[in-house]
Design a protein around this motif. Structure first.
Motif, PDB file in Angstrom:
ATOM      1  N   HIS A 124     -22.010 -40.165  19.249  1.00 24.74           N
ATOM      2  CA  HIS A 124     -22.543 -39.873  17.914  1.00 24.74           C
ATOM      3  C   HIS A 124     -23.355 -41.054  17.387  1.00 24.74           C
ATOM      4  O   HIS A 124     -24.462 -40.888  16.859  1.00 24.74           O
ATOM      5  CB  HIS A 124     -21.374 -39.552  16.981  1.00 24.74           C
ATOM      6  CG  HIS A 124     -21.717 -39.522  15.526  1.00 24.74           C
ATOM      7  ND1 HIS A 124     -22.511 -38.548  14.959  1.00 24.74           N
ATOM      8  CD2 HIS A 124     -21.362 -40.358  14.509  1.00 24.74           C
ATOM      9  CE1 HIS A 124     -22.626 -38.777  13.659  1.00 24.74           C
ATOM     10  NE2 HIS A 124     -21.946 -39.868  13.360  1.00 24.74           N
ATOM     11  N   GLU A 125     -22.834 -42.257  17.566  1.00 17.19           N
ATOM     12  CA  GLU A 125     -23.473 -43.444  16.996  1.00 17.19           C
ATOM     13  C   GLU A 125     -24.771 -43.804  17.707  1.00 17.19           C
ATOM     14  O   GLU A 125     -25.776 -44.108  17.047  1.00 17.19           O
ATOM     15  CB  GLU A 125     -22.490 -44.616  17.049  1.00 17.19           C
ATOM     16  CG  GLU A 125     -21.300 -44.432  16.129  1.00 17.19           C
ATOM     17  CD  GLU A 125     -20.162 -45.388  16.425  1.00 17.19           C
ATOM     18  OE1 GLU A 125     -19.235 -45.473  15.598  1.00 17.19           O
ATOM     19  OE2 GLU A 125     -20.183 -46.043  17.490  1.00 17.19           O
ATOM     20  N   GLN A 127     -26.760 -41.911  19.423  1.00 18.67           N
ATOM     21  CA  GLN A 127     -27.803 -40.920  19.191  1.00 18.67           C
ATOM     22  C   GLN A 127     -28.404 -41.088  17.805  1.00 18.67           C
ATOM     23  O   GLN A 127     -29.623 -41.078  17.634  1.00 18.67           O
ATOM     24  CB  GLN A 127     -27.227 -39.511  19.378  1.00 18.67           C
ATOM     25  CG  GLN A 127     -28.279 -38.404  19.389  1.00 18.67           C
ATOM     26  CD  GLN A 127     -28.641 -37.921  17.992  1.00 18.67           C
ATOM     27  OE1 GLN A 127     -27.835 -38.007  17.073  1.00 18.67           O
ATOM     28  NE2 GLN A 127     -29.851 -37.414  17.837  1.00 18.67           N
ATOM     29  N   ARG A 128     -27.547 -41.272  16.800  1.00 17.33           N
ATOM     30  CA  ARG A 128     -28.041 -41.425  15.436  1.00 17.33           C
ATOM     31  C   ARG A 128     -28.855 -42.709  15.275  1.00 17.33           C
ATOM     32  O   ARG A 128     -29.956 -42.699  14.738  1.00 17.33           O
ATOM     33  CB  ARG A 128     -26.864 -41.442  14.450  1.00 17.33           C
ATOM     34  CG  ARG A 128     -26.112 -40.138  14.329  1.00 17.33           C
ATOM     35  CD  ARG A 128     -26.837 -39.136  13.488  1.00 17.33           C
ATOM     36  NE  ARG A 128     -26.928 -39.555  12.089  1.00 17.33           N
ATOM     37  CZ  ARG A 128     -27.599 -38.878  11.169  1.00 17.33           C
ATOM     38  NH1 ARG A 128     -28.245 -37.781  11.491  1.00 17.33           N
ATOM     39  NH2 ARG A 128     -27.643 -39.300   9.920  1.00 17.33           N
ATOM     40  N   ARG A 132     -32.967 -42.151  15.137  1.00 16.05           N
ATOM     41  CA  ARG A 132     -33.388 -42.141  13.740  1.00 16.05           C
ATOM     42  C   ARG A 132     -34.020 -43.445  13.285  1.00 16.05           C
ATOM     43  O   ARG A 132     -34.822 -43.447  12.370  1.00 16.05           O
ATOM     44  CB  ARG A 132     -32.197 -41.823  12.844  1.00 16.05           C
ATOM     45  CG  ARG A 132     -31.504 -40.513  13.182  1.00 16.05           C
ATOM     46  CD  ARG A 132     -32.464 -39.324  13.101  1.00 16.05           C
ATOM     47  NE  ARG A 132     -31.834 -38.103  13.553  1.00 16.05           N
ATOM     48  CZ  ARG A 132     -31.103 -37.308  12.789  1.00 16.05           C
ATOM     49  NH1 ARG A 132     -30.902 -37.622  11.538  1.00 16.05           N
ATOM     50  NH2 ARG A 132     -30.573 -36.221  13.269  1.00 16.05           N
ATOM     51  N   LEU A 487     -25.420 -44.064   8.017  1.00 15.85           N
ATOM     52  CA  LEU A 487     -26.011 -43.277   9.097  1.00 15.85           C
ATOM     53  C   LEU A 487     -25.002 -42.445   9.871  1.00 15.85           C
ATOM     54  O   LEU A 487     -25.339 -41.385  10.392  1.00 15.85           O
ATOM     55  CB  LEU A 487     -26.739 -44.220  10.066  1.00 15.85           C
ATOM     56  CG  LEU A 487     -27.689 -43.565  11.063  1.00 15.85           C
ATOM     57  CD1 LEU A 487     -28.802 -42.817  10.354  1.00 15.85           C
ATOM     58  CD2 LEU A 487     -28.268 -44.608  12.003  1.00 15.85           C
ATOM     59  N   PHE A 488     -23.759 -42.916   9.979  1.00 16.06           N
ATOM     60  CA  PHE A 488     -22.768 -42.214  10.787  1.00 16.06           C
ATOM     61  C   PHE A 488     -21.789 -41.460   9.890  1.00 16.06           C
ATOM     62  O   PHE A 488     -21.657 -41.755   8.706  1.00 16.06           O
ATOM     63  CB  PHE A 488     -21.984 -43.202  11.665  1.00 16.06           C
ATOM     64  CG  PHE A 488     -22.842 -44.145  12.453  1.00 16.06           C
ATOM     65  CD1 PHE A 488     -24.013 -43.716  13.045  1.00 16.06           C
ATOM     66  CD2 PHE A 488     -22.482 -45.478  12.595  1.00 16.06           C
ATOM     67  CE1 PHE A 488     -24.815 -44.587  13.764  1.00 16.06           C
ATOM     68  CE2 PHE A 488     -23.267 -46.361  13.312  1.00 16.06           C
ATOM     69  CZ  PHE A 488     -24.440 -45.917  13.901  1.00 16.06           C
ATOM     70  N   ASP A 520     -27.087 -32.559  13.964  1.00 14.56           N
ATOM     71  CA  ASP A 520     -25.805 -33.122  13.587  1.00 14.56           C
ATOM     72  C   ASP A 520     -24.902 -32.097  12.925  1.00 14.56           C
ATOM     73  O   ASP A 520     -23.938 -32.444  12.272  1.00 14.56           O
ATOM     74  CB  ASP A 520     -26.015 -34.300  12.633  1.00 14.56           C
ATOM     75  CG  ASP A 520     -26.753 -35.430  13.306  1.00 14.56           C
ATOM     76  OD1 ASP A 520     -26.155 -36.069  14.176  1.00 14.56           O
ATOM     77  OD2 ASP A 520     -27.918 -35.648  12.976  1.00 14.56           O
ATOM     78  N   VAL A 525     -23.807 -34.646   8.381  1.00 13.64           N
ATOM     79  CA  VAL A 525     -25.106 -35.278   8.274  1.00 13.64           C
ATOM     80  C   VAL A 525     -25.050 -36.416   7.276  1.00 13.64           C
ATOM     81  O   VAL A 525     -24.492 -36.278   6.196  1.00 13.64           O
ATOM     82  CB  VAL A 525     -26.172 -34.246   7.837  1.00 13.64           C
ATOM     83  CG1 VAL A 525     -27.534 -34.886   7.748  1.00 13.64           C
ATOM     84  CG2 VAL A 525     -26.203 -33.086   8.823  1.00 13.64           C
TER      85      VAL A 525
END
Length: 534
Positions: A124-125, A127-128, A132, A487-488, A520, A525
């Protein structure tokens, strides 16, 4: 979506002063260890109206007090409600903890080859953070400091096609990262470059998430430790242990500050302790570093002036915070800043059995000190599945770890039973300490924002007591462009605030946060930065 107004230097300074004032008022609560609940009579130190209300509060009502699920309790004392409201108002917003309380087993938006060896939270981290922010800064090259096993670097290089240098101080981790890279390259050769087979079906059919082939070019790995006090041209120290992993040329050395004169993005995902402020110092004095993204962790490992007199410390970083009376943060306060408030609120809402563990440890501390007064807060390693055990079972596993024989300690006395019956009070007390935890993290991160502002010429105003209103002396330049972005998803990634700084406006970076929201939908999100957070 239009970005919120940029807070002034005065607003950022005032927030820091207000936080320090509140932390000073509640210093005993902030510095308290919950394992001392019985040995130091922590419950009796609370205001009597708070004791009366909290003694009968249900876990779901405590969750409401923390800002989680559950409505407010009509009988809360006004002073307690004001305390909780003030902590939430002063802390940086941490985003919307929507969606599942835990990440999916496998990220639906990462290429299967990039998910290997990577835990769901880390998927998750990376990718974000990678998609982004790293692309939006417009840098030619990325230097990932504290790269560990290279998961973020691998995504940036193979997944996004960016030139990446991964810097890791542990030579063993750097070697492991190179081995994982070679595994991925072998799989690409088997399937044929660009290696886009097996991409998640949901993304293939989505116009917002087209299939993204992997590139055959991986990151370059450098085994070396960051020297926080060295000039920017002398970026690295030898790895630890030396000799493991090839020490390559300094990634920030060369004409113009980089190897080829490119503009470099320095990033650090979960940079521990002093590493995060060291990166900010290098960013401030290295013209080749066009932007930086930093996700800090392990705040308790930050050095302070009292720990390292005469040396550059990790906190405070800014001249403004350093000049405010009461800015000091104890080890316990910095440790509290690492706790996951959202996760604990979720446990309260579910009335999870894990809630009893704090009471178990507090009772065990009482027994340890009674048996050996010289032992104060000894390290008791985590007892696996402690919440499923009775207290005697838990104690028989924990006491030998501190050198005590369980047979010599009374585990089922009336006194032990009386303490265990106060589990709800222990849970309530710990919930109060968690209300202060986001404030400590906010102060640490705000100190770093103010440091970056100061590098551009910003000055502070009056510091006559923490209640004084700081006023900027002159409308000086606002330093580097910087923001804190939630962000996460904070439910499963507690250190979710990303510090972004650049030498050019950050509009392109921040506007990208609202794009591709469907990616997400399984994870929640992140919301855009709010007033006082940019």
């Amino acid at each position: 979506m239009a970005a919120p107004p940029h807070p002034t230097l005065h607003q950022e300074q005032q927030r820091a002063a207000d936080i320090i004032r509140l932390l000073t008022l509640y210093r005993p609560l902030l510095d308290a260890y919950v394992i001392d609940f019985f040995t130091e009579g922590l419950w009796a130190q609370l205001p009597p109206p708070w004791q009366a209300a909290l003694a009968t509060a249900t876990p779901s009502q405590l969750a409401g007090l923390l800002g989680g699920q559950g409505g407010p309790r009509a009988t809360w004392p006004l002073s307690l409600l004001a305390f909780a409201a003030t902590t939430r108002a002063l802390a940086f917003p941490r985003g919307c903890p929507g969606g599942s309380p835990r990440p999916p087993c496998q990220s639906p938006v990462l290429h299967p080859l990039l998910r290997r060896h990577v835990k769901p939270k880390k998927q998750h981290e990376i990718q974000r953070l990678g998609k982004r922010l790293s692309q939006a800064t417009g840098c030619d090259r990325v230097v990932d400091v504290g790269a560990g096993q290279g998961h973020l670097s691998r995504f940036l290089a193979f997944g996004l096609g960016l030139p990446v240098t991964a810097v890791e101080g542990d030579g063993r981790l750097a070697s492991m990262a190179e081995r994982f890279d070679q595994e991925l390259l072998r799989e690409l050769r088997k399937k044929g470059v660009p290696g886009n087979k097996g991409f998640p079906r949901r993304c293939q059919n989505s116009p917002r998430c087209p299939p993204t082939p992997l590139t055959p070019r991986g990151p370059r790995h450098v085994a070396g430790r960051l020297d926080p006090g060295a000039p920017w041209k002398e970026f690295l120290l030898p790895p630890d242990p030396p000799g493991l992993g090839a020490t390559a040329k300094n990634p920030l050395g060369g004409p113009g500050g980089s190897e080829g004169g490119e503009q470099v993005l320095v990033t650090g995902l979960h940079t521990c302790g002093d590493l995060s402020p060291a990166l900010l110092r290098h960013f401030a004095r290295s013209p080749a570093v066009a932007a930086i993204t930093s996700v800090a962790c392990c705040h308790m490992k930050l050095s302070t002036p009292s720990q390292s007199p005469g040396f550059t410390s990790g906190y405070p970083l800014s001249a403004w915070v350093a000049g405010l009376p009461g800015h000091e943060l104890s080890y316990r306060a910095r440790e509290a800043a690492c706790h996951a408030l959202e996760e604990y609120a979720g446990r309260l809402g579910e009335e999870n059995g894990c809630l009893r563990v704090h009471c178990y440890r507090a009772v065990l501390e009482t027994l340890i000190r009674a048996a050996d007064p010289s032992k104060k807060r000894p390290g008791v390693q985590t007892v696996k599945a402690a919440h499923t055990l009775s207290f005697p079972q838990y104690a028989r596993l924990g006491l030998p770890r501190v050198g005590l024989d369980p047979a010599t300690v009374p585990l089922d006395s009336e006194a032990v039973g009386a303490m265990l019956e106060q589990q709800h009070k222990v849970v309530a007390f710990f919930s109060l300490t968690l209300l202060l935890a986001p404030l400590v993290e906010t102060l640490i991160l705000l100190d770093r924002l103010l440091y970056l502002r100061e590098q551009g010429g910003c000055q502070g105003g009056s510091r006559e007591g923490v209640a004084a209103v700081p006023v900027a002396i002159l409308p000086l330049p606002a330093g580097f462009q910087c923001a804190l972005v939630p962000l996460f998803n904070p439910r499963f990634s507690p250190r979710n605030l990303v510090l972004v700084a650049a030498r050019t406006p950050l509009g392109a970076v921040l506007s990208g946060l609202d794009e591709d929201g469907s990616e997400d939908e399984d994870m929640g999100v992140a919301e855009p930065p709010r007033e006082g957070q940019r």
